[in-house]
Design a protein around this motif. Structure first.
Motif, PDB file in Angstrom:
ATOM      1  N   GLN A 262      17.745  22.907   8.681  1.00 41.15           N
ATOM      2  CA  GLN A 262      17.931  21.876   9.701  1.00 41.15           C
ATOM      3  C   GLN A 262      17.274  20.547   9.317  1.00 41.15           C
ATOM      4  OE1 GLN A 262      19.883  22.811  11.990  1.00 41.15           O
ATOM      5  NE2 GLN A 262      19.734  25.025  11.955  1.00 41.15           N
ATOM      6  N   TYR A 265      18.582  17.177  10.712  1.00 39.93           N
ATOM      7  CA  TYR A 265      18.219  16.900  12.104  1.00 39.93           C
ATOM      8  C   TYR A 265      16.841  16.247  12.175  1.00 39.93           C
ATOM      9  CZ  TYR A 265      22.150  19.607  13.903  1.00 39.93           C
ATOM     10  OH  TYR A 265      23.407  20.042  14.219  1.00 39.93           O
ATOM     11  N   ALA A 312      18.838  21.498  17.669  1.00 36.48           N
ATOM     12  CA  ALA A 312      20.080  21.524  16.890  1.00 36.48           C
ATOM     13  C   ALA A 312      21.290  21.631  17.811  1.00 36.48           C
ATOM     14  CB  ALA A 312      20.060  22.687  15.905  1.00 36.48           C
ATOM     15  N   GLN A 316      23.754  18.455  17.932  1.00 36.19           N
ATOM     16  CA  GLN A 316      24.885  18.749  17.056  1.00 36.19           C
ATOM     17  C   GLN A 316      26.084  17.812  17.248  1.00 36.19           C
ATOM     18  OE1 GLN A 316      27.207  22.314  17.683  1.00 36.19           O
ATOM     19  NE2 GLN A 316      27.365  22.707  15.485  1.00 36.19           N
TER      20      GLN A 316
END
Length: 351
Positions: A262, A265, A312, A316
């Motif tokens: 991730q 992010y 997330a 997203q």
């Protein structure tokens, strides 16, 4: 294959934590020589390592649809966050005029543009022999420093300056990486890191902007023939530090391994925390060494939060332009609320 994935996920999580920590440290580099030395040490490897790892995973660039895929993954989020950060900075800094420029990347967004360009540049460089391609990319990187118009705009300077590192990662294979995982190399990596830190501490006048790759030589010093040899020296230092860092990365699966998936992010979202931190009075609290250890802990917490499934799922739609995780999160919340309502009804019935 699983071991390789664990290794790179571990590396990416630790690197993004260093990115967050380095950005938080920036506020204090002119107040404390130890912090300044630590800051420059981190900058010798954290983004170069990210770039090298990105090159390692660019081996499929020739596959059908690859360029369209990375354009969607990199350029669209760049445009979205360029707009978001422009609005954010407008209100945060109370700017008198609102100005939008999609070609002048805000702060850390340069990496998205450069990463896209590096993949495009592979179309030509991948046809060359490894040493030839790296040598040409290095010569270009050394020469562009003399062109004052090549700077942060369109992330041109960083694109050229860091491309050799991306290309080295592209040519790197797993067997070569395996040579790093010996006890002797790991011990040497610790010693090298300590020596580099000590060197920056002993010679505090070394300009950290050499490590950013975003400025022409004229903004670092008076441009001369020596300038490109200085940049070449920093290349060598970064390359040694990158492989020293990779040698120390654990290869097993740990609690943080999954968060290494991730990092985009964290990279895109941590800027809000950093900018607010810099503009607030909170940073005035950090004056002693033990408090900077606390700052490292805060950096780790920010990284963990922004790597979480909840973040997330919420982010997203604007980062991946998908809603699969968001939909799943909403379904989970819906199930939880329905159970709560049913439990409440049963309780009232028994009364």
């Amino acid at each position: 294959m699983k071991q390789r994935d664990n290794f790179f996920d571990n590396a990416k999580f630790i690197l993004i934590a260093f990115v967050v920590f380095g950005h938080l440290l920036k506020t204090f580099i002119h107040d404390n020589e130890v912090i300044y030395a630590l800051y420059k040490t981190i900058y010798t490897f954290h983004m170069p390592a990210f770039i090298l790892v990105s090159g390692f995973f660019a081996k499929g660039f020739y596959q059908k649809g690859y360029l369209a895929k990375i354009a969607k993954k990199l350029i669209l989020p760049y445009v979205i966050f360029q707009v978001i950060y422009t609005v954010f900075y407008y209100y945060l800094y109370s700017k008198p005029n609102f100005k939008m420029d999609l070609l002048d990347p805000h702060w850390s967004l340069w990496f998205l543009i450069s990463l896209f360009c590096w993949n495009i540049m592979l179309l030509g460089f991948a046809k060359l022999k490894p040493m030839t391609g790296i040598a040409i990319s290095l010569i270009i990187a050394l020469l562009v420093g003399y062109v004052d118009s090549i700077s942060n705009y369109l992330s041109l300077s960083r694109t050229f300056v860091f491309f050799p590192m991306f290309l080295i990662g592209y040519y790197l294979d797993r067997d070569q990486l395996e040579k790093l995982f010996t006890f002797r190399i790991k011990a040497a990596a610790f010693i090298i890191g300590a020596i580099v830190f000590a060197g920056f501490y002993i010679y505090p006048d070394i300009n950290y902007k050499w490590l950013l790759g975003s400025k022409p030589y004229s903004e670092l010093e008076s441009a001369s023939i020596i300038s490109m040899f200085k940049r070449l020296g920093f290349y060598g230092l970064s390359l040694i530090m990158v492989f020293s860092f990779l040698a120390l990365i654990p290869r097993g699966q740990y609690f943080f391994t999954k968060w290494g998936k991730q990092t985009l992010y964290v990279y895109l979202l941590h800027g809000f925390f950093v900018r607010i931190f810099r503009e607030s009075d909170i940073h005035n609290y950090f004056t002693h060494a033990e408090q900077f250890i606390m700052l490292a802990g805060i950096s780790l917490v920010i990284t963990m939060i922004l790597s979480s499934k909840v973040i997330a799922s919420l982010a997203q739609p604007i980062i991946e332009l998908k809603i699969s995780r968001t939909r799943k999160l909403l379904q989970t919340i819906g199930v939880f609320l329905n159970r709560g309502q049913q439990s409440g009804k049963q309780s009232s019935t028994y009364r």
